[in-house]
Design a protein around this motif. Sequence first.
Motif, PDB file in Angstrom:
ATOM      1  N   LYS A 135     -20.464  10.980  -3.901  1.00  0.00           N
ATOM      2  CA  LYS A 135     -19.683  10.802  -2.681  1.00  0.00           C
ATOM      3  C   LYS A 135     -20.482   9.993  -1.677  1.00  0.00           C
ATOM      4  O   LYS A 135     -21.709   9.913  -1.730  1.00  0.00           O
ATOM      5  CB  LYS A 135     -19.289  12.154  -2.074  1.00  0.00           C
ATOM      6  N   ILE A 136     -19.727   9.377  -0.745  1.00  0.00           N
ATOM      7  CA  ILE A 136     -20.308   8.632   0.363  1.00  0.00           C
ATOM      8  C   ILE A 136     -19.743   9.220   1.647  1.00  0.00           C
ATOM      9  O   ILE A 136     -18.539   9.465   1.741  1.00  0.00           O
ATOM     10  CB  ILE A 136     -19.948   7.136   0.284  1.00  0.00           C
ATOM     11  N   THR A 137     -20.614   9.470   2.645  1.00  0.00           N
ATOM     12  CA  THR A 137     -20.155  10.006   3.928  1.00  0.00           C
ATOM     13  C   THR A 137     -20.421   8.970   5.015  1.00  0.00           C
ATOM     14  O   THR A 137     -21.557   8.555   5.220  1.00  0.00           O
ATOM     15  CB  THR A 137     -20.865  11.322   4.269  1.00  0.00           C
ATOM     16  N   GLU A 147     -25.459   3.176  -7.863  1.00  0.00           N
ATOM     17  CA  GLU A 147     -24.459   3.331  -8.916  1.00  0.00           C
ATOM     18  C   GLU A 147     -24.763   4.518  -9.819  1.00  0.00           C
ATOM     19  O   GLU A 147     -23.849   5.088 -10.419  1.00  0.00           O
ATOM     20  CB  GLU A 147     -24.382   2.048  -9.751  1.00  0.00           C
ATOM     21  N   GLU A 148     -26.021   4.894  -9.932  1.00  0.00           N
ATOM     22  CA  GLU A 148     -26.400   6.019 -10.787  1.00  0.00           C
ATOM     23  C   GLU A 148     -26.638   7.290  -9.979  1.00  0.00           C
ATOM     24  O   GLU A 148     -27.295   8.217 -10.441  1.00  0.00           O
ATOM     25  CB  GLU A 148     -27.658   5.669 -11.575  1.00  0.00           C
ATOM     26  N   SER A 149     -26.102   7.359  -8.771  1.00  0.00           N
ATOM     27  CA  SER A 149     -26.349   8.508  -7.898  1.00  0.00           C
ATOM     28  C   SER A 149     -25.735   9.776  -8.483  1.00  0.00           C
ATOM     29  O   SER A 149     -24.560   9.782  -8.889  1.00  0.00           O
ATOM     30  CB  SER A 149     -25.768   8.248  -6.508  1.00  0.00           C
ATOM     31  N   PHE A 159     -22.694  -1.147  -3.263  1.00  0.00           N
ATOM     32  CA  PHE A 159     -23.199  -0.361  -4.381  1.00  0.00           C
ATOM     33  C   PHE A 159     -24.549  -0.937  -4.800  1.00  0.00           C
ATOM     34  O   PHE A 159     -24.665  -2.143  -5.067  1.00  0.00           O
ATOM     35  CB  PHE A 159     -22.222  -0.386  -5.550  1.00  0.00           C
ATOM     36  N   GLY A 160     -25.577  -0.089  -4.834  1.00  0.00           N
ATOM     37  CA  GLY A 160     -26.914  -0.533  -5.214  1.00  0.00           C
ATOM     38  C   GLY A 160     -27.163  -0.315  -6.690  1.00  0.00           C
ATOM     39  O   GLY A 160     -26.725   0.676  -7.282  1.00  0.00           O
ATOM     40  N   TYR A 161     -27.892  -1.259  -7.297  1.00  0.00           N
ATOM     41  CA  TYR A 161     -28.207  -1.123  -8.719  1.00  0.00           C
ATOM     42  C   TYR A 161     -29.477  -1.900  -9.027  1.00  0.00           C
ATOM     43  O   TYR A 161     -29.870  -2.820  -8.305  1.00  0.00           O
ATOM     44  CB  TYR A 161     -27.060  -1.632  -9.591  1.00  0.00           C
ATOM     45  N   LYS A 187     -35.270   3.792  -7.709  1.00  0.00           N
ATOM     46  CA  LYS A 187     -35.314   3.539  -9.144  1.00  0.00           C
ATOM     47  C   LYS A 187     -36.380   2.507  -9.443  1.00  0.00           C
ATOM     48  O   LYS A 187     -36.601   1.593  -8.657  1.00  0.00           O
ATOM     49  CB  LYS A 187     -33.948   3.042  -9.641  1.00  0.00           C
ATOM     50  N   SER A 188     -37.041   2.661 -10.607  1.00  0.00           N
ATOM     51  CA  SER A 188     -38.049   1.711 -11.056  1.00  0.00           C
ATOM     52  C   SER A 188     -37.809   1.365 -12.521  1.00  0.00           C
ATOM     53  O   SER A 188     -37.343   2.213 -13.301  1.00  0.00           O
ATOM     54  CB  SER A 188     -39.461   2.279 -10.893  1.00  0.00           C
TER      55      SER A 188
END
Length: 1011
Positions: free
Chosen positions: A55-57, A49-51, A128-130, A216-217
């Motif tokens: 865009k996504i391919t 989510e914070e990328s 979506f990763g978070y 992310k950490s």
Amino acid sequence: STSWLGFCSDIVCVTMMSCTVCLNRYVLNDATGYGPVFEDQPVDTIYPEESPEAKITMSCRARANPPATYTWRLNSRNIDQDEDNHYTLVGGNLVISNPIKNKHVGKYTCKATNDYGTVVSREAAVQFGYLDFFSSEEREAVYVKEGQGAVLLCAPPPHYPDELSFRWILNEFPVFIPLDKRRFISQTTGNLFISKVDSSDSGNYSCFVSSASIAKSVFSKFIPLVPLAERPIRKYPADIKVKFPDTFALVGQNITLECFALGNPIPQIRWRKMDGELPANHEVSMAGAHLQLYHVQYEDEGTYECEALNSKGKDWHRARVSVEAFPEWTESISSTERDISSDYTMSCEASGKPKPHVHWLKNGYPFRGLTFEDSGMYQCRAENRHGVIYADAELRVIACAPTFEHNPVKRRILGAKNGRVVLECRPKAAPKASLSWSKGSELLFNSSRMLIWEDGSLEILNVTRADEGRYTCFAENDRGKANSTGFLSITEATKITLAPSNADVTAGESASMQCAASHDSTLDITFVWTMDGRSIDFDRDGAHYERNPNGGSSGELIIKNTQLNHSGRYTCTAQTPVDNVSASADLVVRGPPGPPGGVRVEEIRNKSVRLIWSSGADNHSPISKYTVQCRDWFSQEDWRDATTSPPDVEGNAETATVVDLFPWTEYEFRVIATNTLGTGDPSSPSPKVTTLEAVPVVAPSDIGGGGGTSKELTITWTPVQPQYYYGRNFGYIIAFKPHDVYEWMKVTVADPEAKHYVHKDSSIPASTEFQVKVKAFNIKGEGPYSLTAVIYSAQDVPSEAPASVEARALSATEAIVWWLPVIQHTVEGYQVSTTDREASSQRVVVSSRENQTRLENMRPNSPYLIEVRAYNAAGYGPPSHHFQIYTKKAPPSRPPKIISKKLKGTSVNIAWEHVEPLANESTIDGYKVLYRKAGLSTGLLYTTRKRSIDLPMPRDGDCVVEVRAHSEGGDGAVAQVRISGKHQSKPLHPSYMTVDSTKDPPPILYDCRLH
């Protein structure tokens, strides 16, 4: 499935578990075109989510002629780029710009289409990763007694995906706590477990959480851990707090089972598989807390147990590992060409656990009388709860007249005399052509020597020179005719002239296998060796196998440094391009026996077990004896020869009784076979077993004691080693009595590691002789007593106080105190106590041989009360009367100010300003000057009442001059000056200096520079 029907209007989905024919692989001709074949398909994607890349391919690429066109679906609905401007098609790839979570999450599929048909890709999920931040609320402190276990909860914040890694920070980032047998971090919950807390664990802890999927950490608020001192530190039995759950694993996966226990002493973790041995591909790590199973297979399924054990008790946990499998094709479809009007069946079968369901795209029924409309792209789809796999192929229905253009009859065919020869005839034709043969102008028919096969090949048996000549194959169908001709030549047959013979050797010796053959002089001959049907690789196995270097018509095989695995049947094959002939012989390699198998334990008693095994390979030399070895939980990796009954285990035996074992001890056993050629490898260890419990037979040693506090009897001993506990609930019985009393008093101590016992009784007289003895006990009963020892009860404390205590202040921080000693033989020393006006006290202890001591680190200009007590092992006697002193005022706090440095011949004059003491500082008595070499702490010390001094120039190197004021309160702050010295080529006349010293240093002739 209506979702599949939407992709292509001429596709029908039929669900089939399996069909019954096999498709041959066939690559269609690029020149004539072909249907789409996927080279790149979409994969599951996690978009952070914070990328920073908005865009996504999703990849999709198919090889096709003509090139394919692409369309995409989201959750079974067609994607319209005109309706949603977030989507862009780049080649076949779908690019999602500025993705929105509630709009673009779901399952995507790609469809590739050209003139020959359509294929659909596998499904790929977009999520979506978070990883949210921890709560900002403060964490409460955790208070734990030393020796107890502790659990610090991580409570990770909301996140996706579930896979996280955990570490813990101690006090500050990036100081991470090291993991050992005492500390463990669960990679399932993130919690930190400390099996036994000690004072070094004090600090602030923060849970550090990382998500590799989104890079992310985050870390939590600090949790204070406060160990509480407890003396003596109590001991606690093992208590498993980290328990691995029932686990599902996929074939080929790696999995980790977690198990960790609290307890004092620190528990040891042991793993076992309840229905067999631990898998070969396992590893125990993290001081036993992790059991890792690599490349899991179906046979690894079962119930696993971890056991935690310390001297206070044991705990165990069991859970099941179930193994399932992703779908995998056991029979699949391939692209192929088939004749028009022919019959054909497609088949797909898949394995997996649970058993996959197989679905078809197009139709999965047998084809009767193929037509051009049956051409197209076919797919089958196998699915279970672990995933989906696809297989696709193109079916092309063709019709053409026979042609030998791509596969003519060989121009020259060779056949060995008296042998068999096959002439192939394989034209391309649709429908299938009828085939016939001729030699020259003679039409050939089936006979005892000649046979025309169903596929058109011509077979000739027992060929002779008369069979040489031109052979023509004729092909015909309803669309035309064709023929192709080749020439058959006959050569001399190959024959073995020297066959290998059987050989018998001992391991380590060399062996030779002869082989020679005659052959047609126009042909090349080669010799191929196999062992038990497997070709010998001379490059890979060159250390043992070697060909005869002479070559030619000889193929001799030399086997160097033979090993047991070289035993077998060796076959020499002499072959030419036309024929081959073989001969075989056996090689026997004798050596030490192989390992026995199936070692198991029966009839378990407290000091013996019955062992059963099955004989291993004797390697062609009878087994003469067996050796039984064992190891216990205490010796870990050290195997030792076990005592057996009978003592000598004969070579025909498959059982023995192992004796002289320790009761209540975990053992495993192995068996080793021996023959006249040596001793073989040991068997695999038996399953671990524990002998039965028994009464202890070993008593504690080194019984002693005495001393201690008044009215106490202290008894000490050396504890029994754990291997001699012989059972649960181990402890000690202590018996003691005065030497002139008949009846013994007894007490029980339940701690197996206890080393002493203190009996308190106000009626115990001081320094009285006691007899003591100690024995062990467990759940089965009591063992024998130790030897009786004689000890003495504690002395009484001194009854008198030291007299004539006096003291004198030496400086602002030091004083000396003295007294008259107490005349009692029991006195072991004296304690001097001081108390200042702030009730702060300090104590100094001296031996009974001293009657004075120096007091240090006192407060300047302060009153102190001083008292002295005599003491011994029983305690402290009465205090002396108080003596009061005042320490001196503090020395000057300001250093002298250096005002000049002057060269005077071979000396240098250092001058400084007078130091004025402050109101609370001592009056200046004079000055101390320390003259030392740079880098050293000692040198010449001068005292003077003046404010200057002459010092000799240094011989070489640098010197340091330290000047400080001196008072009755001590020495003041220091001022420093540095002097450098250098040799001169001719002497200088010495000067003089005035110092308050009885002896001036001798003058030295040097030049100097002042800094």
